[in-house]
Design an enzyme around this catalytic site. Structure first.
Site, PDB file in Angstrom:
ATOM      1  N   LYS A  65       2.968  -0.001   3.937  1.00 36.42           N
ATOM      2  CA  LYS A  65       3.491   0.634   5.147  1.00 36.42           C
ATOM      3  C   LYS A  65       3.742   2.105   4.860  1.00 36.42           C
ATOM      4  O   LYS A  65       4.310   2.450   3.831  1.00 36.42           O
ATOM      5  CB  LYS A  65       4.787  -0.045   5.595  1.00 36.42           C
ATOM      6  CG  LYS A  65       5.342   0.536   6.898  1.00 36.42           C
ATOM      7  CD  LYS A  65       6.521  -0.251   7.440  1.00 36.42           C
ATOM      8  CE  LYS A  65       7.819   0.167   6.801  1.00 36.42           C
ATOM      9  NZ  LYS A  65       8.996  -0.336   7.534  1.00 36.42           N
ATOM     10  N   ARG A 108      11.544  -6.577  11.630  1.00 37.90           N
ATOM     11  CA  ARG A 108      11.899  -7.123  10.312  1.00 37.90           C
ATOM     12  C   ARG A 108      13.318  -6.766   9.921  1.00 37.90           C
ATOM     13  O   ARG A 108      13.990  -7.509   9.212  1.00 37.90           O
ATOM     14  CB  ARG A 108      10.875  -6.722   9.256  1.00 37.90           C
ATOM     15  CG  ARG A 108      10.672  -5.251   8.993  1.00 37.90           C
ATOM     16  CD  ARG A 108      11.712  -4.648   8.104  1.00 37.90           C
ATOM     17  NE  ARG A 108      11.173  -3.584   7.286  1.00 37.90           N
ATOM     18  CZ  ARG A 108      11.927  -2.622   6.764  1.00 37.90           C
ATOM     19  NH1 ARG A 108      13.226  -2.541   7.018  1.00 37.90           N
ATOM     20  NH2 ARG A 108      11.378  -1.697   6.009  1.00 37.90           N
ATOM     21  N   GLN A 136      17.622   0.179  17.039  1.00 35.14           N
ATOM     22  CA  GLN A 136      17.779  -0.893  16.052  1.00 35.14           C
ATOM     23  C   GLN A 136      18.677  -2.021  16.539  1.00 35.14           C
ATOM     24  O   GLN A 136      18.617  -3.136  16.002  1.00 35.14           O
ATOM     25  CB  GLN A 136      18.350  -0.331  14.734  1.00 35.14           C
ATOM     26  CG  GLN A 136      17.406   0.558  13.957  1.00 35.14           C
ATOM     27  CD  GLN A 136      16.247  -0.225  13.330  1.00 35.14           C
ATOM     28  OE1 GLN A 136      16.300  -1.444  13.193  1.00 35.14           O
ATOM     29  NE2 GLN A 136      15.193   0.477  12.999  1.00 35.14           N
ATOM     30  N   ASP A 157      28.937   1.882  21.837  1.00 36.36           N
ATOM     31  CA  ASP A 157      28.180   3.080  21.463  1.00 36.36           C
ATOM     32  C   ASP A 157      28.931   4.270  22.055  1.00 36.36           C
ATOM     33  O   ASP A 157      29.538   4.143  23.124  1.00 36.36           O
ATOM     34  CB  ASP A 157      26.747   3.032  22.015  1.00 36.36           C
ATOM     35  CG  ASP A 157      25.839   4.054  21.344  1.00 36.36           C
ATOM     36  OD1 ASP A 157      24.949   3.662  20.569  1.00 36.36           O
ATOM     37  OD2 ASP A 157      26.031   5.275  21.600  1.00 36.36           O
ATOM     38  N   GLY A 215      22.921   0.821   9.286  1.00 33.30           N
ATOM     39  CA  GLY A 215      22.681   2.236   9.584  1.00 33.30           C
ATOM     40  C   GLY A 215      22.449   3.129   8.379  1.00 33.30           C
ATOM     41  O   GLY A 215      21.609   4.028   8.419  1.00 33.30           O
ATOM     42  N   ALA A 216      23.201   2.911   7.292  1.00 32.28           N
ATOM     43  CA  ALA A 216      23.091   3.828   6.152  1.00 32.28           C
ATOM     44  C   ALA A 216      21.737   3.650   5.477  1.00 32.28           C
ATOM     45  O   ALA A 216      21.447   2.593   4.919  1.00 32.28           O
ATOM     46  CB  ALA A 216      24.222   3.574   5.157  1.00 32.28           C
ATOM     47  N   ASP A 217      20.914   4.677   5.559  1.00 29.93           N
ATOM     48  CA  ASP A 217      19.562   4.587   5.011  1.00 29.93           C
ATOM     49  C   ASP A 217      19.191   5.861   4.275  1.00 29.93           C
ATOM     50  O   ASP A 217      18.021   6.167   4.097  1.00 29.93           O
ATOM     51  CB  ASP A 217      18.562   4.306   6.130  1.00 29.93           C
ATOM     52  CG  ASP A 217      18.557   5.412   7.170  1.00 29.93           C
ATOM     53  OD1 ASP A 217      19.407   6.320   7.080  1.00 29.93           O
ATOM     54  OD2 ASP A 217      17.712   5.376   8.075  1.00 29.93           O
ATOM     55  N   LYS A 221      25.141   8.774   3.722  1.00 28.59           N
ATOM     56  CA  LYS A 221      25.470   8.038   4.948  1.00 28.59           C
ATOM     57  C   LYS A 221      26.344   6.820   4.640  1.00 28.59           C
ATOM     58  O   LYS A 221      26.111   6.112   3.651  1.00 28.59           O
ATOM     59  CB  LYS A 221      24.186   7.560   5.628  1.00 28.59           C
ATOM     60  CG  LYS A 221      23.449   8.636   6.418  1.00 28.59           C
ATOM     61  CD  LYS A 221      22.223   8.030   7.070  1.00 28.59           C
ATOM     62  CE  LYS A 221      21.658   8.865   8.204  1.00 28.59           C
ATOM     63  NZ  LYS A 221      20.526   8.167   8.846  1.00 28.59           N
ATOM     64  N   SER A 288      21.859  -3.487   4.063  1.00 27.39           N
ATOM     65  CA  SER A 288      20.404  -3.517   4.308  1.00 27.39           C
ATOM     66  C   SER A 288      19.801  -2.131   4.161  1.00 27.39           C
ATOM     67  O   SER A 288      20.220  -1.191   4.835  1.00 27.39           O
ATOM     68  CB  SER A 288      20.160  -4.029   5.730  1.00 27.39           C
ATOM     69  OG  SER A 288      18.844  -3.762   6.143  1.00 27.39           O
TER      70      SER A 288
END
Lengths: 320, 320
Positions: A65, A108, A136, A157, A215-217, A221, A288
């Site tokens: 990917k 996914r 997301q 939100d 969220g933390a990616d 973050k 995640s």
């Protein structure tokens, strides 16, 4: 031979969430059994955004990917994250398909969180809190709705418009707009925001909650007060990635959390090498960050269904 | 917006060697000027072959090549090496094109060797020795024919059929079948074999020869007697890759050559930071392992020409 070109519309038609959840679960089990290969992501950073190459192999399957993250895109009418996946025959390397992976990436991520919830949340969980109502959150919702009998889904939100749009998109699910504290006080909580300062306070989290921290990616973050992690059983998809860019990255750097405190990887939990939830009052967190086997697992689903159902463009791509 | 799908046939139609040579030369110059980005290749090894993800960015351009090497493929009627390249807009990440890169890979390897020859071979070089008459020798030939006035091209391969096929493919070029020693005694020598033991002896190499060592592309492979390297000015595309998998990898491991002996990188030569050939009697060697900027440079050419000329398939790939 020929190569299938599977557009985003096709992927949306071919993917369904219950199958995606099963496929992701199987991939984590294969990974734990040493039957997956996943070299580290290769990162490329440019002025306006970055790119990641994410190759992976599962038994009988290999693919890569290539995904971008461009935060300024929504202002230009484009998604922040877009992705293309090349899907090959492991025996010859032949590119069997090139598919949009924008949809696969979103699906996914939801499917993997739902797998985590299956093992870590209380089986009688019936409220879901969605913190963040962006793109997301949609797949978090559909994935959890596929596995749990949801009686109420509390959506928070900072943009009321985003909440309304999400609620309107699922007229048959019990969604309600909720304050942040109320969303956090749910059986299962999914945090899907881009914030860089903790948004979720420990005092709001009830005993027995499972949190999917999505969220933390990226480095810097975080969405949860570090004290939540300190008293929770934390499960990661990949310890190295989580330490560099997941929910635990900032607390680790600040010395507020140690990587030795991490309870398990999701692969260990799914394969049964470590037990999932045992205590109905424990707080569990799944950190995640996203791993390439999730994408390849869904690509396999999409490709096999595309071959069975037809309707996708087939081209002599490699042939001279 | 839409994504172009550019098949191998289209790429063959859109690429021409003189433009490819210019594009590669420019890319090496941009790299030397710090205007390229190229994270290390990500490798994935399976039973029957391996895969490499090769991302790179040049000014205004970004892309990723995903390429396989499956040595058993020819017996199945498939090329050993096939590749797909995703070409994106750096400003948004949008996938502008997905193109076959099988042709690009072969062409850029030839083009890069010709760039090396332009700076390292004698300007009056008029004989070319091709050692190995497989797929890679074709682009070595066309690339050198574009830059040099070739009076004789001496072709050696242990398979006479391969030699005949190559000669028959270029009726207008002065190709002759030659013994190994005669091919090695040419002004410019390109070694394009998959051998694992040195094939080219030092005693055959004349003063003033430039050698493009192309074949060694994995640990344990070498084509030249190490004593050739010891007395030559060796130029690499990438020192790390060359040390791990290029012509110098075996001599380095055996202690027969030191990486401090490497004279320069091709980028340093092309940018003028280090001089190319100064001595008409020196032997020079270019150790080619292939770097992703070469692919992205050619992808830019192909994409821009495809946009101008049309005729390629355009699809709403990412759009919902």
């Amino acid at each position: 031979m020929a190569t299938l070109f599977i557009t985003r519309k096709d992927v949306g038609r071919l993917l369904d969430m219950p199958a995606a959840i099963k496929a992701v679960e199987r991939a984590f089990r294969e990974w734990d059994g040493g039957r997956a290969q996943m070299p580290p992501k290769s990162y490329l950073s440019l002025d306006k955004g970055d790119f990641r190459a994410m190759p992976a192999a599962l038994p009988g399957v290999v693919g890569m990917k290539w995904v971008n993250v461009h935060p300024g895109n929504p202002a230009r009418g484009l998604p922040t994250v877009m992705a293309v996946l090349v899907y090959n025959d492991p025996a010859t390397g032949y590119p069997l398909a090139v598919m949009d992976a924008t949809e696969i990436t979103a699906t996914r991520t939801g499917a993997t969180a739902a797998v985590a919830s299956r093992y870590l949340a209380r089986t009688d969980s019936h409220t879901l809190g969605l913190i963040g109502a962006g793109r997301q959150s949609y797949t978090q919702l559909t994935a959890h709705a596929a596995l749990f009998k949801l009686e109420q889904v509390r959506v928070y939100d900072r943009s009321g418009g985003a909440v309304k749009k999400l609620i309107d998109s699922f007229p048959r699910l019990p969604l309600v707009e909720a304050p942040l504290e109320a969303a956090a006080a749910s059986d299962i909580v999914c945090t899907v925001t881009p914030v860089r300062k903790p948004l979720v306070k420990k005092e709001w989290i009830l005993p027995g909650t499972h949190i999917n921290a999505i969220g933390a990616d990226a480095a810097g973050k975080e969405e949860l007060e570090p004290s939540i992690l300190n008293q929770a059983a934390v499960v990661v998809d990949n310890l190295e990635q989580a330490s560099a860019a997941g929910e635990i990255n900032v607390p680790l750097k600040k010395g507020l959390y140690k990587s030795s405190q991490v309870y398990a990887t999701l692969a260990e939990i799914v394969s049964g090498r470590k037990p999932g939830r045992r205590d109905s009052r424990a707080v569990t967190v799944f950190d995640s960050t996203g791993v390439a086997i999730e994408d390849v697992a869904l690509a396999r689903l999409v490709y096999e269904k595309a071959c069975r159902e037809g309707g996708c463009l087939s081209l002599d791509f490699i042939e001279g």
